[in-house]
Design a protein around this motif. Sequence first.
Motif, short mmCIF file in Angstrom:
data_model
loop_
_atom_site.label_atom_id
_atom_site.label_comp_id
_atom_site.label_asym_id
_atom_site.label_seq_id
_atom_site.Cartn_x
_atom_site.Cartn_y
_atom_site.Cartn_z
N ARG A 159 16.58 -21.55 -3.16
CA ARG A 159 15.85 -22.08 -2.01
C ARG A 159 16.63 -21.91 -0.71
O ARG A 159 16.03 -21.81 0.36
N ARG A 160 17.96 -21.86 -0.77
CA ARG A 160 18.73 -21.61 0.44
C ARG A 160 18.35 -20.25 1.03
O ARG A 160 18.19 -20.10 2.24
N LEU A 161 18.20 -19.25 0.17
CA LEU A 161 17.75 -17.93 0.64
C LEU A 161 16.30 -17.99 1.06
O LEU A 161 15.94 -17.51 2.15
N TYR A 162 15.45 -18.55 0.24
CA TYR A 162 14.01 -18.57 0.52
C TYR A 162 13.72 -19.25 1.86
O TYR A 162 12.84 -18.81 2.60
N ASP A 163 14.46 -20.31 2.17
CA ASP A 163 14.25 -20.99 3.44
C ASP A 163 14.63 -20.11 4.63
O ASP A 163 14.16 -20.35 5.75
N GLN A 164 15.45 -19.10 4.40
CA GLN A 164 15.83 -18.17 5.47
C GLN A 164 14.82 -17.05 5.66
O GLN A 164 14.66 -16.54 6.77
N VAL A 165 14.16 -16.64 4.58
CA VAL A 165 13.30 -15.45 4.65
C VAL A 165 11.81 -15.74 4.60
O VAL A 165 11.00 -14.82 4.76
N ALA A 166 11.43 -17.00 4.38
CA ALA A 166 10.02 -17.33 4.23
C ALA A 166 9.76 -18.75 4.72
O ALA A 166 10.68 -19.51 4.97
N GLU A 167 8.50 -19.07 4.84
CA GLU A 167 8.06 -20.40 5.26
C GLU A 167 7.61 -21.20 4.05
O GLU A 167 6.77 -20.74 3.27
N ARG A 169 5.35 -23.80 2.88
CA ARG A 169 4.13 -24.43 3.39
C ARG A 169 3.80 -25.74 2.70
O ARG A 169 2.76 -26.33 2.97
N GLY A 170 4.66 -26.21 1.80
CA GLY A 170 4.53 -27.54 1.24
C GLY A 170 3.52 -27.71 0.12
O GLY A 170 3.18 -28.84 -0.22
N PHE A 171 3.06 -26.64 -0.48
CA PHE A 171 2.09 -26.77 -1.57
C PHE A 171 2.76 -27.26 -2.84
O PHE A 171 3.93 -26.99 -3.08
N LEU A 220 2.98 -12.11 1.47
CA LEU A 220 3.73 -12.16 0.22
C LEU A 220 4.08 -13.62 -0.01
O LEU A 220 4.49 -14.32 0.93
N TYR A 221 3.92 -14.09 -1.24
CA TYR A 221 4.29 -15.47 -1.54
C TYR A 221 4.85 -15.56 -2.95
O TYR A 221 4.70 -14.65 -3.76
N TRP A 222 5.54 -16.68 -3.22
CA TRP A 222 6.10 -16.93 -4.55
C TRP A 222 6.31 -18.42 -4.72
O TRP A 222 6.18 -19.20 -3.77
N LEU A 223 6.60 -18.81 -5.94
CA LEU A 223 6.87 -20.20 -6.30
C LEU A 223 8.30 -20.30 -6.83
O LEU A 223 8.82 -19.34 -7.38
N THR A 224 8.88 -21.46 -6.71
CA THR A 224 10.14 -21.74 -7.39
C THR A 224 10.18 -23.22 -7.70
O THR A 224 9.41 -24.01 -7.14
#
Length: 139
Positions: free
Chosen positions: A120-128, A130-132, A108-112
Amino acid sequence: MLQSDDRPGWEELFCGYNAFYGRTWPADRYDRAWQEFRRGDRVRALGARLDGRLVGIAHFLVHASTTSPDVCYLQDLFTAPEARGRGVARALIGAVGAWASDQGCDRLYWLTREDNHTARRLYDQVAENRGFIQYVVAL
């Protein structure tokens, strides 16, 4: 998945999502999106409720990948401002991830936006991350 009577609450949340990104949509675009979600064959939608009220939405789709099995793209995620910090977005991400896993998706992936620090505080906790970097050509 969202139910027929969720339409007004969904549209209010989706309007909020679009406003957050500085977009306005004509009514027919909301109608088209809602019809897509109701069909459930290309794009899907989930809702989250607190105290019986719709307070969050997630729109997602599955697509092919050249380097793995199919993947799930979380296209839109929005929580009503008064419900933020109560686990709504985390629950929606988890529900989309569970659905995608059940469908055999590889990830599963998404953009923000880079400056969306609260999300992003949440996203950094639940996902990686990858720097794209995303590039877009409007057509």
